[in-house]
Design a protein around this motif. Sequence first.
Motif, PDB file in Angstrom:
ATOM      1  N   THR A  69       7.524  -6.322   3.525  1.00  0.00           N
ATOM      2  CA  THR A  69       6.388  -6.036   4.392  1.00  0.00           C
ATOM      3  C   THR A  69       6.805  -6.109   5.854  1.00  0.00           C
ATOM      4  O   THR A  69       7.346  -7.119   6.310  1.00  0.00           O
ATOM      5  N   ALA A  70       6.571  -5.008   6.590  1.00  0.00           N
ATOM      6  CA  ALA A  70       6.998  -4.927   7.990  1.00  0.00           C
ATOM      7  C   ALA A  70       6.552  -3.588   8.558  1.00  0.00           C
ATOM      8  O   ALA A  70       6.048  -2.725   7.833  1.00  0.00           O
ATOM      9  N   SER A 117       6.122   8.459   9.119  1.00  0.00           N
ATOM     10  CA  SER A 117       4.949   8.525   8.266  1.00  0.00           C
ATOM     11  C   SER A 117       5.339   8.061   6.868  1.00  0.00           C
ATOM     12  O   SER A 117       6.521   7.903   6.562  1.00  0.00           O
ATOM     13  N   GLY A 118       4.318   7.862   6.031  1.00  0.00           N
ATOM     14  CA  GLY A 118       4.574   7.507   4.647  1.00  0.00           C
ATOM     15  C   GLY A 118       4.369   6.048   4.315  1.00  0.00           C
ATOM     16  O   GLY A 118       4.483   5.651   3.153  1.00  0.00           O
ATOM     17  N   GLY A 119       4.066   5.246   5.326  1.00  0.00           N
ATOM     18  CA  GLY A 119       3.815   3.841   5.049  1.00  0.00           C
ATOM     19  C   GLY A 119       2.490   3.649   4.343  1.00  0.00           C
ATOM     20  O   GLY A 119       1.706   4.583   4.183  1.00  0.00           O
ATOM     21  N   GLY A 120       2.259   2.422   3.903  1.00  0.00           N
ATOM     22  CA  GLY A 120       1.008   2.126   3.228  1.00  0.00           C
ATOM     23  C   GLY A 120       1.108   0.830   2.457  1.00  0.00           C
ATOM     24  O   GLY A 120       2.020   0.033   2.661  1.00  0.00           O
ATOM     25  N   LEU A 121       0.143   0.646   1.563  1.00  0.00           N
ATOM     26  CA  LEU A 121       0.066  -0.557   0.729  1.00  0.00           C
ATOM     27  C   LEU A 121       0.582  -0.224  -0.671  1.00  0.00           C
ATOM     28  O   LEU A 121       0.155   0.767  -1.270  1.00  0.00           O
ATOM     29  N   VAL A 122       1.478  -1.045  -1.169  1.00  0.00           N
ATOM     30  CA  VAL A 122       2.055  -0.815  -2.491  1.00  0.00           C
ATOM     31  C   VAL A 122       2.241  -2.164  -3.181  1.00  0.00           C
ATOM     32  O   VAL A 122       2.447  -3.179  -2.507  1.00  0.00           O
ATOM     33  N   GLN A 123       2.173  -2.169  -4.495  1.00  0.00           N
ATOM     34  CA  GLN A 123       2.388  -3.403  -5.240  1.00  0.00           C
ATOM     35  C   GLN A 123       3.881  -3.691  -5.370  1.00  0.00           C
ATOM     36  O   GLN A 123       4.710  -2.768  -5.338  1.00  0.00           O
ATOM     37  N   ALA A 124       4.189  -4.964  -5.527  1.00  0.00           N
ATOM     38  CA  ALA A 124       5.579  -5.347  -5.743  1.00  0.00           C
ATOM     39  C   ALA A 124       6.150  -4.589  -6.938  1.00  0.00           C
ATOM     40  O   ALA A 124       5.483  -4.433  -7.957  1.00  0.00           O
ATOM     41  N   GLY A 125       7.377  -4.119  -6.773  1.00  0.00           N
ATOM     42  CA  GLY A 125       8.020  -3.320  -7.801  1.00  0.00           C
ATOM     43  C   GLY A 125       7.814  -1.829  -7.632  1.00  0.00           C
ATOM     44  O   GLY A 125       8.471  -1.033  -8.309  1.00  0.00           O
ATOM     45  N   GLY A 126       6.916  -1.458  -6.751  1.00  0.00           N
ATOM     46  CA  GLY A 126       6.616  -0.055  -6.523  1.00  0.00           C
ATOM     47  C   GLY A 126       7.592   0.608  -5.568  1.00  0.00           C
ATOM     48  O   GLY A 126       8.574   0.006  -5.121  1.00  0.00           O
ATOM     49  N   SER A 127       7.282   1.862  -5.258  1.00  0.00           N
ATOM     50  CA  SER A 127       8.161   2.671  -4.411  1.00  0.00           C
ATOM     51  C   SER A 127       7.361   3.370  -3.315  1.00  0.00           C
ATOM     52  O   SER A 127       6.160   3.638  -3.479  1.00  0.00           O
ATOM     53  N   GLY A 135       6.734   3.779  14.647  1.00  0.00           N
ATOM     54  CA  GLY A 135       6.678   2.873  13.506  1.00  0.00           C
ATOM     55  C   GLY A 135       5.581   3.204  12.524  1.00  0.00           C
ATOM     56  O   GLY A 135       4.584   3.840  12.872  1.00  0.00           O
ATOM     57  N   THR A 136       5.780   2.780  11.289  1.00  0.00           N
ATOM     58  CA  THR A 136       4.771   2.924  10.242  1.00  0.00           C
ATOM     59  C   THR A 136       4.732   1.630   9.440  1.00  0.00           C
ATOM     60  O   THR A 136       5.775   1.052   9.129  1.00  0.00           O
ATOM     61  N   GLN A 137       3.522   1.179   9.121  1.00  0.00           N
ATOM     62  CA  GLN A 137       3.340  -0.116   8.454  1.00  0.00           C
ATOM     63  C   GLN A 137       3.560   0.020   6.947  1.00  0.00           C
ATOM     64  O   GLN A 137       2.997   0.913   6.310  1.00  0.00           O
ATOM     65  N   VAL A 138       4.350  -0.873   6.405  1.00  0.00           N
ATOM     66  CA  VAL A 138       4.528  -0.989   4.960  1.00  0.00           C
ATOM     67  C   VAL A 138       4.093  -2.388   4.549  1.00  0.00           C
ATOM     68  O   VAL A 138       4.578  -3.374   5.107  1.00  0.00           O
ATOM     69  N   THR A 139       3.171  -2.448   3.602  1.00  0.00           N
ATOM     70  CA  THR A 139       2.694  -3.733   3.101  1.00  0.00           C
ATOM     71  C   THR A 139       2.895  -3.774   1.589  1.00  0.00           C
ATOM     72  O   THR A 139       2.438  -2.871   0.882  1.00  0.00           O
ATOM     73  N   VAL A 140       3.589  -4.797   1.124  1.00  0.00           N
ATOM     74  CA  VAL A 140       3.870  -4.950  -0.302  1.00  0.00           C
ATOM     75  C   VAL A 140       3.112  -6.175  -0.805  1.00  0.00           C
ATOM     76  O   VAL A 140       3.353  -7.288  -0.346  1.00  0.00           O
ATOM     77  N   SER A 141       2.208  -5.944  -1.731  1.00  0.00           N
ATOM     78  CA  SER A 141       1.414  -7.044  -2.271  1.00  0.00           C
ATOM     79  C   SER A 141       2.082  -7.632  -3.513  1.00  0.00           C
ATOM     80  O   SER A 141       2.731  -6.926  -4.282  1.00  0.00           O
ATOM     81  N   SER A 142       1.869  -8.935  -3.710  1.00  0.00           N
ATOM     82  CA  SER A 142       2.481  -9.607  -4.866  1.00  0.00           C
ATOM     83  C   SER A 142       1.591  -9.562  -6.088  1.00  0.00           C
ATOM     84  O   SER A 142       0.440  -9.155  -6.015  1.00  0.00           O
TER      85      SER A 142
END
Length: 123
Positions: free
Chosen positions: A91-92, A7-17, A116-123
């Motif tokens: 992102t993966a 758990s804990g995945g999600g959408l985050v901006q580049a540079g984030g945690s 699995g949990t999805q992590v998406t990093v936006s630019s």
Amino acid sequence: QVQLVESGGGLVQAGGSLTLSCAASGRTLSSYSMGWFRQAPGKELEFLAAINWSGINTYYADSVKGRFTIAKDDANNTVYLQMNSLKPEDTAIYYCAATSVFPTQYVEGYRHWGQGTQVTVSS
């Protein structure tokens, strides 16, 4: 047999945690070494980090060394992956895995896997 749930995945901006959690049930994690892997679209599973059963020894892929930290909390039967300075290429889908032997960077070394949990990093 141990069951793992990330758990804990999600959408985050580049540079984030983000901090990913891997909760275990069925068996105590105190006797398991753990690993984190990820799989980006169209790519193979990639080793990220591993920690031995005692939690003393940790191992990291060069691609995440200095940015990601693996930790093991046997009291809560949970393994964490703290991810800092995230990049779009992070992102993966992220997976945790357990092995009753030594930690390894090889997928084949782990017998038990989470969904699995999805992590998406936006630019």
